[in-house]
Enzyme design. Structure first.
Site, PDB file in Angstrom:
ATOM      1  N   GLU A 298       0.822  -1.205   0.000  1.00  0.00           N
ATOM      2  CA  GLU A 298       0.000   0.000   0.000  1.00  0.00           C
ATOM      3  C   GLU A 298       0.856   1.254   0.000  1.00  0.00           C
ATOM      4  OE1 GLU A 298      -2.962   1.802  -0.791  1.00  0.00           O
ATOM      5  OE2 GLU A 298      -3.681  -0.060   0.080  1.00  0.00           O
ATOM      6  N   ASP A 302       1.060   3.951  -3.135  1.00  0.00           N
ATOM      7  CA  ASP A 302       0.690   5.350  -2.971  1.00  0.00           C
ATOM      8  C   ASP A 302       1.826   6.287  -3.379  1.00  0.00           C
ATOM      9  OD1 ASP A 302      -1.726   4.491  -2.026  1.00  0.00           O
ATOM     10  OD2 ASP A 302      -1.314   4.902   0.081  1.00  0.00           O
ATOM     11  N   SER A 509      -7.479   2.111  -3.782  1.00  0.00           N
ATOM     12  CA  SER A 509      -6.216   2.584  -3.218  1.00  0.00           C
ATOM     13  C   SER A 509      -5.268   3.047  -4.314  1.00  0.00           C
ATOM     14  CB  SER A 509      -5.534   1.479  -2.410  1.00  0.00           C
ATOM     15  OG  SER A 509      -5.221   0.391  -3.247  1.00  0.00           O
ATOM     16  N   ASP A 551     -17.275  11.284 -18.741  1.00  0.00           N
ATOM     17  CA  ASP A 551     -18.381  10.522 -18.152  1.00  0.00           C
ATOM     18  C   ASP A 551     -18.202   9.042 -18.466  1.00  0.00           C
ATOM     19  OD1 ASP A 551     -20.727   9.971 -16.857  1.00  0.00           O
ATOM     20  OD2 ASP A 551     -22.040  10.924 -18.333  1.00  0.00           O
ATOM     21  N   ILE A 552     -18.262   8.209 -17.438  1.00  0.00           N
ATOM     22  CA  ILE A 552     -18.117   6.764 -17.604  1.00  0.00           C
ATOM     23  C   ILE A 552     -19.510   6.144 -17.692  1.00  0.00           C
ATOM     24  CG2 ILE A 552     -17.100   4.658 -16.668  1.00  0.00           C
ATOM     25  CD1 ILE A 552     -15.094   6.878 -17.483  1.00  0.00           C
ATOM     26  N   GLY A 570     -24.079  11.050 -16.656  1.00  0.00           N
ATOM     27  CA  GLY A 570     -24.100  11.921 -15.489  1.00  0.00           C
ATOM     28  C   GLY A 570     -23.496  11.234 -14.283  1.00  0.00           C
ATOM     29  N   ASP A 572     -22.986   8.913 -11.166  1.00  0.00           N
ATOM     30  CA  ASP A 572     -23.515   7.612 -10.765  1.00  0.00           C
ATOM     31  C   ASP A 572     -22.733   7.102  -9.575  1.00  0.00           C
ATOM     32  OD1 ASP A 572     -21.229   5.804 -11.752  1.00  0.00           O
ATOM     33  OD2 ASP A 572     -21.822   6.792 -13.626  1.00  0.00           O
TER      34      ASP A 572
END
Length: 590
Positions: A298, A302, A509, A551-552, A570, A572
């Protein structure tokens, strides 16, 4: 356009209990109906076992602080960007003198020497060490040692605590008491990539078109590198200019996750050669370590990707202890305060702080006592008021992790959102995968808070989505709650160097540091041109910022034995507003 104040919900259950003092009449502050899921009774600590008690005092002008936050974060307001100073924030969250007086009287009535009490800079947090027996008398509570059935982690907690009725209006929360949450790493994939291959140059025969018509290596569909992200989100070719003008990005680390410097150099040599010999600055919070013999997936993920996107912007990794140290005996572990509090108190006590933050940790909202969550959320508001943009992973459980059952004793099925992403003063980041086109990935956790009402900045974006959902999941979520995620970024197939080898890692993450890296570059542009940093993002994102997102339209996030929500036109509850277009956002915010 002015975004009105979001009302905080105050928790004060006034069920009378045994009078624990001849001076004060007690009432229950917080209690669990049953032992929280995953925990079991393990033993009883000795009466003289020390406990570090922390009291969050009611902040006298918290509403004024939140009102100021919205003014400086609203791009249509004349105060936009005029962030508050550390002292200005502290003056608003300081307790009223009457609060200090009555709490001091209560402490002294239990024999606590006020000279032993420590205070936060604003004096809104008090902390001191006392024996368990004294804490039990003060709080009309009974402490026990509880064991987590999966991890064997031991904590000393109580299932219920009370306060004098006269103090309910003066104290927000006391810990450690009823907090049983186990902070989770927001990582879902952990796949060893023995080849370590990556696409770092464009091959005209093996490319696909990105959302802005750019050529992107086909390999980026499954194998994500900083180069892929730069091309997909439009940061390729942008050279940060404000590294010497104070622009910084902060990465919060918990759970003994250590960033490894050798791995970082190997990552640079393979995926960002121009950044070789750069490093991340490690800051210890409350004695946090950074053991180089235990590289953390992690922490490496990052830092490798924030620095991979923002070099040469200074990156700061905050290592905060998130688990208890060595167990003293079979039933009584030493105590740690909740690490979010430790980190926030540290950051808010500093004069010079980063402008951008990413955190890849969280837990089911219902596992946090509501009064605790509300108080911590208010601390993120303080950070935003000072000009900090705070990103949190939205979670990796689709519409719900674990059993999807409520922990209030009713065992109802309920979609489980993740806190702190549900706090209205942070930006929750969901996940996508592939690039032609991007799709919402199955684990991208999204939904609606039970604790926090929908903020005004979401009033235009969220209702159309709810209309599309209709009655499909009636009773499984709170349609009036704060909606998450706000935005998304790629979150699958990230190439991360861990222990000298390349591993393929996924999860929100990965999405949060990616989006935070782009925000840091936007801050870089503004600071370099003499403008203030963006600060709290959401009012801007949901207004002038909407056009800066792709937009996905594909994907869903199954969970709780349902197919979950669908990505759609839009906003979601899988991908939020979508994924960033740096060039458009830079033009809007320049």
């Amino acid at each position: 356009m002015i975004f009105p104040l979001i009302p905080f919900v105050v928790v004060a259950t006034l069920a009378l209990s045994t009078v624990a003092s001849p001076i004060f009449e007690y009432a229950v502050k917080h209690s669990w109906a049953t032992t929280p899921l995953g925990w079991e009774h393990h033993g009883t600590p000795a009466p003289d076992h020390p406990i570090d008690l922390r009291i969050g005092l009611r902040q006298d002008k918290i509403d004024d602080l939140i009102d100021a936050l919205y003014r400086v974060s609203d791009p249509f307001h004349s105060d936009y960007g005029q962030h508050l100073s550390k002292s200005e924030v502290e003056s608003l969250v300081a307790p009223h003198p009457t609060t200090l007086s009555i709490v001091h009287e209560w402490l002294e009535s239990h024999g606590i020497d006020l000279s032993s009490v420590s205070y936060s800079p604003a004096q809104d947090w008090l902390s001191f060490r006392i024996p368990i027996a004294t804490a039990e008398e003060m709080l009309s509570a009974k402490y026990h040692t509880f064991r987590h059935t999966e991890s064997d982690e031991l904590v000393v907690r109580t299932l219920s605590y009370s306060l004098p009725k006269q103090l309910l209006a003066h104290i927000d929360v006391i810990q450690p008491t009823t907090m049983f949450d186990r902070m989770n790493k927001m990582r879902t994939n952990y796949i060893l990539d023995t080849s370590g291959s990556s696409a770092t140059t464009i091959d005209p025969g093996l490319t696909v078109k990105g959302p802005a018509g750019q050529d992107i290596p086909l390999s980026c569909n499954t194998t994500v590198t900083p180069y892929c992200l730069q091309l997909l989100y439009g940061t390729a070719g942008y050279v940060p200019q404000a590294a010497d003008k104070g622009n910084k990005i902060g990465i919060a680390g918990y759970l003994e996750q250590f960033v490894n410097f050798e791995d970082l150099q190997l990552f640079f040599s393979q995926f960002r050669p121009d950044a070789e010999r750069a490093n991340v600055t490690v800051v210890s919070v409350d004695g946090g370590l950074n053991n180089q013999s235990v590289p953390g997936v992690e922490a490496n993920l990052d830092c490798q990707y924030t620095e991979g996107l923002t070099y040469p912007t200074p990156n700061i990794y905050y290592t905060t202890p998130g688990t208890a140290p060595t167990i003293n005996d079979s039933v009584t572990p030493p105590q740690r305060d909740e690490p979010y509090l430790d980190w926030l108190n540290y950051i808010l006590s500093q004069e010079d702080i980063p402008q951008t933050y990413t955190t890849s940790y969280g837990g089911d909202e219902q596992t946090f006592p509501m009064d605790w969550a509300v108080r911590v959320c208010g601390m993120f508001a303080q950070l935003g008021a000072r000009g900090g943009s705070v990103m949190f992973s939205s979670g990796d459980g689709g519409v719900g992790a674990g059993t999807c059952q409520t922990n209030d004793g009713t065992n109802r099925t309920l979609f489980q959102p993740v806190f702190p992403a549900t706090c209205p003063f942070v930006t929750g980041v969901g996940a996508t995968y592939q690039i032609a086109p991007e799709k919402g990935v199955y684990f991208s956790q999204g939904g609606f808070s039970v604790y926090f009402p929908r903020p005004a900045y979401q009033n235009m974006a969220v209702p159309p989505f709810l209309q599309k959902v209709g009655t499909t999941y009636t009773g499984l979520f709170n349609p009036a709650g704060r909606a998450v995620p706000d935005v998304s970024a790629l979150g699958l197939g990230f190439q991360v160097v861990v222990g000298g080898a390349v591993e393929s890692v996924g999860g929100t993450s990965a999405s949060s540091p990616t989006f935070a890296g782009i925000v840091s570059l936007l801050n870089d542009q503004r600071i370099a041109s003499g403008k203030p940093p963006l600060g709290f993002l959401n009012p801007m994102l949901y207004s002038i910022g909407v056009s800066g997102f792709t937009d996905i339209l594909l994907g869903n996030n199954p969970g709780c034995n349902t197919s979950g929500f669908n990505a759609t036109e839009g906003w979601d509850a899988v991908t939020g507003l979508g994924t960033p277009n740096f060039q458009v956002l830079k033009s809007i915010l320049g």
